[in-house]
Design a protein around this motif. Structure first.
Motif, PDB file in Angstrom:
ATOM      1  N   ALA A  20      14.754 -90.571 -15.800  1.00  0.00           N
ATOM      2  CA  ALA A  20      13.752 -89.552 -15.489  1.00  0.00           C
ATOM      3  C   ALA A  20      14.181 -88.154 -15.934  1.00  0.00           C
ATOM      4  N   ILE A  36      11.569 -85.010 -17.311  1.00  0.00           N
ATOM      5  CA  ILE A  36      11.403 -83.889 -16.377  1.00  0.00           C
ATOM      6  C   ILE A  36      11.870 -82.583 -17.009  1.00  0.00           C
ATOM      7  N   LEU A  68      14.617 -73.721  -7.317  1.00  0.00           N
ATOM      8  CA  LEU A  68      13.416 -74.510  -7.061  1.00  0.00           C
ATOM      9  C   LEU A  68      13.385 -75.764  -7.932  1.00  0.00           C
ATOM     10  N   TRP A 102      15.747 -78.270  -6.431  1.00  0.00           N
ATOM     11  CA  TRP A 102      15.222 -78.810  -5.167  1.00  0.00           C
ATOM     12  C   TRP A 102      14.160 -79.859  -5.433  1.00  0.00           C
ATOM     13  N   LEU A 103      13.228 -79.510  -6.331  1.00  0.00           N
ATOM     14  CA  LEU A 103      12.130 -80.432  -6.604  1.00  0.00           C
ATOM     15  C   LEU A 103      12.660 -81.749  -7.168  1.00  0.00           C
ATOM     16  N   ALA A 104      13.616 -81.658  -8.082  1.00  0.00           N
ATOM     17  CA  ALA A 104      14.162 -82.876  -8.674  1.00  0.00           C
ATOM     18  C   ALA A 104      14.854 -83.725  -7.614  1.00  0.00           C
ATOM     19  N   THR A 131      14.405 -83.608  -4.448  1.00  0.00           N
ATOM     20  CA  THR A 131      13.381 -84.071  -3.514  1.00  0.00           C
ATOM     21  C   THR A 131      12.728 -85.336  -4.039  1.00  0.00           C
ATOM     22  N   ALA A 132      12.324 -85.292  -5.313  1.00  0.00           N
ATOM     23  CA  ALA A 132      11.637 -86.447  -5.892  1.00  0.00           C
ATOM     24  C   ALA A 132      12.538 -87.674  -5.888  1.00  0.00           C
ATOM     25  N   PHE A 133      13.817 -87.505  -6.227  1.00  0.00           N
ATOM     26  CA  PHE A 133      14.703 -88.657  -6.295  1.00  0.00           C
ATOM     27  C   PHE A 133      15.027 -89.200  -4.904  1.00  0.00           C
ATOM     28  N   LEU A 189      12.868 -88.949  -2.232  1.00  0.00           N
ATOM     29  CA  LEU A 189      11.663 -89.291  -1.473  1.00  0.00           C
ATOM     30  C   LEU A 189      11.409 -90.788  -1.284  1.00  0.00           C
TER      31      LEU A 189
END
Lengths: 303, 383
Positions: free
Chosen positions: A135, A139, A165, A168-170, A172-174, A176
């Protein structure tokens, strides 16, 4: 543990010496590799390469066999304070954000009616298998140039590379899929009588979630918090790709990797560095340990 | 996944028709609506300003970290709260239809962008050539199922996904149960089993070199524990990691060592959430400890056992770092699917093959998912 003693029940089910012995045995086996690292980290460089780490145990009081030089060397390289701060700024939101998002979703998957919830949930869990490395590049492309399909802007160019940010988003996605999976399992197994009676009392979903489900799910939340924190704290790849490797933004793992990389693969430094970076996760684990207490749901169900 | 985007916005159009009730109530409604709409707008603006601040590289580190924490931690909850308030303002008949999508929406959006999109991307590339330029049909998949090294990796991975979860979950469950009965030292004992979780995968592989390391006679003394023991017993040192096919097991030991802590912590949390009353009642009725364990503890935590097993199966399927860091997988016959994928994708720079291997990985998980879906339905039926 004090919580266990406070239960004031009979002691007959308490473990005898067999239980204690088995626990001790497993712990000892589990400790051997870590002991190897710990001992190696306190041995002088020359000895590390010429004799096995267990030989140090033969004469533990031989002062020449021990040194704290490895730790001093590892810490002296500088930039560690900054890296420590960066690691914290990456790890704490990267732990809390997925937990929040996953808890809301897990509640919806467990206790709300909507179309496609089985399918969506299974799809989310199926995403557990996506290898992180696969991924990263798509991304990264999204972050730097957005996504366009047939001239249509699907994803805006947010220029997230090098920002907290973005990391964090990356993370977070991994995190979740696992978070949703673990929390749905836990939240879905809460007794339906609790939820139903709250509904009868006029509570809406948000209130039930926040006032009832979250407090009851503390053990599961704490368990996941530990894993996510550990994973983020130990991560090198995601932080390196999305945050970068400059001295200002580098995280602790990267600082340690640079340290080891700059000096070759040196056992004495490598092991000392491993222990430095392990210290905070272990502190987190110990401090969250108290939430794993029996009987959080006890008494919530009548009859 | 497409349903997430559409549904909530469908509700927004309805706002306009409601204030016709007129008079006082209408004004009140309008004020509330404006107020509620303002909340997310203000929230987004605030978040955006703070992100801009975080982007500023000259800012003080500690301040940046502080703002990062407040925004990252508080911002998300605030977003949900605000969205929930907006839903409250919808006409009653739409509210409960929209609310679930507010709860799962952010999850679906993030996953779509960060995981689903890369998967689709990979699927496309798997039908293309090395540089990802022209289509080659099923060529890459043919490679996956004919190449010797690939076939070995599939065989080895099959071993990983059976052996690692089996030992990890069994030992984890046994330990969680036993530690629960300790009078003292439960926290310490559990922490020590959990300790390996605090080490990264790559770090663990290095840790185990202190166990498996091999030097032939005449090339210095052996610094690996196992060979230390062998030499101590008067035997020849053994190149453990080259002993086919047992070397696969030696690598699996590393993963079991790391992941048992995970199984133990989650199972322990489940065991502790069994209400005391149930267990005490069984004991008063004269059940032995073994009966309590088999008839009450196991059935109660079965969903958690399934979850932990699934997670470990998936993790074993994805295992890469351990094999990669230990190295010379091809020479030693220890290839695994994910390691092959990385090798073809990043080292041999053959995007098509790497992507095809990734797709095979993805398909391999479908049986586990079906099993999970069945459990998911069962749980709903019985609670």
């Amino acid at each position: 543990m004090s919580a266990a003693e406070a239960r004031g029940v009979g002691e007959s089910h308490r473990g005898g010496w067999i239980v204690r012995l088995t626990v001790l045995l497993i712990v000892l086996i589990w400790l051997i590799p870590t002991a190897g690292v710990l001992i190696t980290s306190f041995r002088p460089e020359a000895l590390v390469d010429s004799s096995g780490w267990w030989t140090a145990l033969a004469h533990p009081f031989d002062a020449a066999g021990w040194t704290i030089e490895n730790y001093r060397l590892a810490l002296d390289t500088g930039g560690f304070e900054n890296a420590f701060l960066n690691s914290l700024a990456v790890a704490i939101p990267s732990t809390v954000i997925p937990i929040t998002i996953a808890a809301f979703a897990a509640y919806a998957f467990s206790w709300m009616e909507f179309r496609g919830r089985y399918l969506l949930f299974v799809a989310v869990v199926g995403l557990l298998v996506v290898p992180l490395q696969m991924a990263l590049i798509p991304i990264l492309r999204l972050y730097t140039s957005g996504a366009t399909l047939f001239g249509l802007k699907l994803f805006p160019d947010l220029d997230l590379v090098g920002t907290f940010l973005g990391v964090w988003l990356a993370h977070t996605a991994f995190g979740l899929p696992l978070a949703t999976y673990l929390l749905r399992n836990y939240i879905g197994s809460l007794p339906s009588s609790i939820i139903e009676s709250a509904k009868i009392d006029g509570a809406d979903h948000f209130t039930i979630f926040w006032r009832l489900v979250v407090p009851l799910s503390v053990p599961a939340l704490a368990a996941f918090a530990i894993f996510q924190f550990l994973w983020v704290w130990n991560d090198l790849l995601v932080a390196y790709v999305f945050l970068g490797g400059t001295k200002e933004v580098q995280v602790l793992t990267l600082a340690l990797a640079n340290l080891v990389g700059a000096r070759g693969e040196n056992w004495h430094l490598l092991t000392a560095a491993a222990f430095i970076s392990m210290s905070l996760p272990l502190a987190v684990f110990f401090s969250l340990q108290k939430y794993f207490v029996r009987g959080l749901t006890a008494g919530a169900v009548k009859g | 996944m497409s349903s997430s985007g559409g549904k909530p916005s469908a509700g927004a159009g309805v706002l306009a028709e409601s204030p016709q009730a007129g008079g006082h109530a209408g004004w009140a409604f309008l004020l509330r609506a404006v107020g509620a709409l303002a909340i997310p707008v203000v929230a987004f603006t605030l978040l955006w300003v703070s992100f801009d601040f975080l982007r500023d590289e000259d800012a003080n580190r500690i301040l940046v970290v502080g703002v990062a924490l407040v925004v990252g931690v508080g911002g998300v909850f605030f977003l949900y709260w605000a969205m929930n308030r907006v839903v409250d303002l919808l006409p009653e008949r739409y509210r409960e239809g929209v609310r679930p999508y507010v709860f799962v929406g952010p999850l679906l959006v993030i996953l779509s962008v960060f995981l689903v999109y890369p998967v689709i991307n990979t699927l496309l590339i798997s039908f293309k050539d090395a540089r990802g330029e022209s289509f080659v049909g099923l060529e890459n998949f043919k490679f996956v199922f004919t190449d010797d090294s690939m076939l070995r990796s599939i065989r080895n991975t099959a071993g990983w996904i059976v052996i690692v979860p089996l030992f990890g979950v069994s030992i984890g469950l046994a330990f969680a149960t036993l530690a629960d009965r300790l009078r003292r030292g439960e926290a310490v004992a559990k922490s020590l089993i959990f300790l390996p979780m605090a080490i990264s995968f790559a770090g663990a592989s290095i840790t185990f070199r202190l166990i498996y390391s091999f030097r032939p006679e005449g090339f210095g003394s052996n610094i690996g524990l196992l060979n230390g023991i062998m030499v101590g017993l008067g035997q020849q040192p053994v190149p453990w990691l080259a002993q086919q096919p047992w070397n696969n097991l030696f690598l699996m030991v590393i993963m079991v060592w790391m992941q048992t802590g995970f199984a133990m912590v989650v199972l322990s949390a489940a065991i502790k959430s069994i209400p005391d009353e149930i267990i005490e009642a069984a004991r008063i009725d004269g059940a032995s400890e073994m009966q309590v364990f088999r008839r009450i503890v196991i059935p109660t935590i079965l969903p958690t056992i399934v979850v932990v097993t699934t997670y470990m199966v998936i993790n074993a399927l994805k295992v890469f770092d351990i094999v990669f860091v230990i190295g010379s997988a091809e020479a030693n016959g220890t290839e695994v699917i994910a390691e092959r994928m990385i090798r073809w994708f990043f080292i041999s720079a053959h995007d098509g093959r790497g992507a095809a291997i990734a797709i095979v990985l993805f398909v391999a998980i479908i049986p586990v998912m079906i099993w999970n879906m069945r459990r998911f339905r069962e749980q709903e039926a019985t609670r």
